[in-house]
Design an enzyme around this catalytic site. Structure first.
Site, PDB file in Angstrom:
ATOM      1  CB  SER A 253      -8.467 -39.742  52.219  1.00  0.00           C
ATOM      2  OG  SER A 253      -7.949 -38.621  51.032  1.00  0.00           O
ATOM      3  CE  LYS A 254      -6.750 -47.008  50.161  1.00  0.00           C
ATOM      4  NZ  LYS A 254      -5.978 -47.893  50.264  1.00  0.00           N
ATOM      5  NE  ARG A 255      -7.679 -35.260  49.870  1.00  0.00           N
ATOM      6  CZ  ARG A 255      -8.506 -35.515  50.810  1.00  0.00           C
ATOM      7  NH1 ARG A 255      -9.550 -36.062  50.808  1.00  0.00           N
ATOM      8  NH2 ARG A 255      -8.174 -34.970  51.767  1.00  0.00           N
ATOM      9  N   GLY A 257      -2.856 -41.342  49.374  1.00  0.00           N
ATOM     10  CA  GLY A 257      -1.038 -42.589  49.041  1.00  0.00           C
ATOM     11  C   GLY A 257      -1.738 -44.035  50.150  1.00  0.00           C
ATOM     12  CG  ASP A 263      -2.947 -50.900  50.586  1.00  0.00           C
ATOM     13  OD1 ASP A 263      -2.442 -51.916  50.300  1.00  0.00           O
ATOM     14  OD2 ASP A 263      -3.773 -50.321  50.458  1.00  0.00           O
TER      15      ASP A 263
END
Length: 486
Positions: A253-255, A257, A263
């Site tokens: 997930s985004k946590r 990176g 991105d």
């Protein structure tokens, strides 16, 4: 005769291309193309509330950048179109109504409030979801309620007893008890098909032979199979892909990176490196021990039998390893083009020698995030740590450092031409001429030009990157500070 493989990538246009989605696209492409089959792109946009403007173009752009060409799709056409679900709405209801007619589905009039009360489990009884409240309503009564305008959905009648087994090419045979399967909704109250129902209809009409998706959909496969059987459709082969986890063992997930393709590209990862790396997130080439493959090489060696059922770990350090390799393989001018936007932003309108800088960094950098630390030497050195100019191991004192820097300054000023060859010859010739060791010469010039003990490249490269004028200014500055401490 073996049927020609036809696979489909069917993303929802709800934002950027997540790494998991891109891996699904890659494996779906490889499963088809490795056997000379067709790869179809279908846009699943029936969940209108989650649509993101511009997301369809992101899908097109990502597939094109990664080389995952599709044989059929919204932008290229084909014999099974349209390839956008919202343009296929007239395809779904006839199948649902036929199921009602055959006694395999029914209209359900339960309100949202009633369904929410079921979810609360207020009766304390074990429930697998909807309680089939409308399953046995008399068809004539149901028709009257429909004609009166009462909102309803269409649900499939799932078997109440027995088991359903399906075979997956990765996970093998999986069996579930039918009593655990909810009477699934086929058509929602707004007239749109559910994800599951639309998928089955579209896959059948488009002749899909292999359905590739994440293992989180394993629990849905029995529902798909029962729907295929109710409609009299041939059941495709299933290929469920393992989860992708972060290095902490939790779902990516985004946590962790950057988790989207876009991105990662913005952070300086090359497309070829990304594709090569994600190919190994749940697959291996068998006895071939290589890790570096072009897309064409992957197509030649790919076999879905080598897909693992164990979760894959997305490791940014491993991705860095891939990216460093691909960066080093770039032609110098291509690497310069990759580097230039970031160095321009870092240096502003200051002069710098891009070709030399690119040459120095090409074997050292992993991605754009490495650049600030590597380019820190270019910022104005103020103040100096004068302790740098003393080194017992190299027998350097501030006085000797000052003498070396003054000699280098005079040599630079006297150069007939400011070229890399002449600068290198100057620095290399000082040791033999004055009895200094090469390390004694190079250390003070690095410290004077950068204020650091470690830099990408040595004295010659730093001088060429900074330019003659800036190099002399920094040497003068160091000499001034050294003289003030004498």
């Amino acid at each position: 005769m073996t049927k020609k493989r036809r696979t489909r990538f069917a993303p929802s246009p709800t934002g950027y291309m997540h790494i998991g989605n891109l891996r699904s696209a890659l494996y779906t492409w490889l499963i088809s193309k490795s056997q000379g089959g067709d790869f179809i792109l279908r846009i699943e946009d029936t969940d209108q509330e989650r649509l993101v403007e511009g997301a369809v173009q992101v899908i097109y752009d990502t597939l094109e950048m990664c080389g995952l060409d599709h044989d059929e799709g919204p932008d290229v056409g084909g014999p099974c179109g349209p390839y956008i679900q919202s343009q296929r709405l007239d395809h779904y209801r006839p199948y649902a109504e036929k199921l009602i007619k055959d006694g395999k589905a029914y209209p359900c009039f339960c309100s949202k409030e009633r369904l929410e009360s079921l979810a609360e489990g207020s009766d304390g009884q074990k429930s697998y979801g909807y309680d089939r409240h409308c399953r046995n309503i008399d068809p004539a009564e149901a028709q009257k309620r429909i004609e009166a305008g009462e909102p309803y959905v269409i649900r499939q009648k799932m078997p109440l007893e027995g088991e359903t087994t399906f075979h997956d090419l990765v996970y093998g045979d999986i069996t579930v008890k039918n009593e655990e399967l909810e009477d699934q909704i086929l058509i929602k109250a707004d007239g749109y098909p559910t994800y599951n129902f639309a998928n089955v209809i579209d896959d059948h009409e488009m002749g899909i032979t292999h359905v590739v998706r994440g293992s989180e959909y394993l629990s849905s496969a029995p529902k798909y199979n029962l729907l295929y059987e109710a409609l009299g459709f041939e059941i495709p082969e299933y290929v469920h892909l393992p989860l992708i986890l972060g290095t902490d063992g939790k779902k990516l997930s985004k946590r962790h990176g950057a988790t989207s393709f876009q991105d990662l590209v913005k952070e300086g990862y090359l497309v070829d490196a990304i594709v090569n790396y994600i190919a190994f997130l749940g697959w291996s080439p068998g006895s071939d021990t290589r890790e570096l493959f072009t897309l064409e090489e992957l197509r030649q060696v790919f076999n879905e039998q080598n897909i693992s059922h164990s979760p894959a770990v997305f490791d940014y350090q491993k991705l860095d390893w891939y990216n460093a390799h691909y960066l080093q393989e770039l032609e110098p001018e291509v690497f310069q083009a990759w580097l230039e936007p970031k160095t321009d932003a870092f240096f502003g309108d200051q002069y710098y020698n891009l070709p030399v800088l690119a040459e120095v960094l090409q074997t050292r950098v992993n991605n754009y995030q490495d650049l600030p630390e590597m380019l820190a030497f270019f910022k104005e050195v103020n103040p100096y740590d004068l302790a740098l100019f003393s080194n017992k191991k190299q027998k350097l004192t501030p006085e000797l450092s000052a003498e070396i820097l003054q000699t280098i300054k005079s040599g630079l000023e006297a150069l007939p031409e400011f070229t890399r060859e002449q600068v290198h010859t100057l620095l290399m010739g000082l040791g033999p001429e004055h009895g200094w060791k090469t390390g004694q010469v190079m250390a003070p010039v690095r410290w004077a030009l950068s204020g650091q003990t470690v830099t990408p490249g040595g004295g010659t490269e730093l001088i060429m990157i900074l330019g003659k004028e800036e190099s002399l200014n920094r040497i003068d500055h160091a000499l001034t500070l050294l003289s003030s401490q004498a």
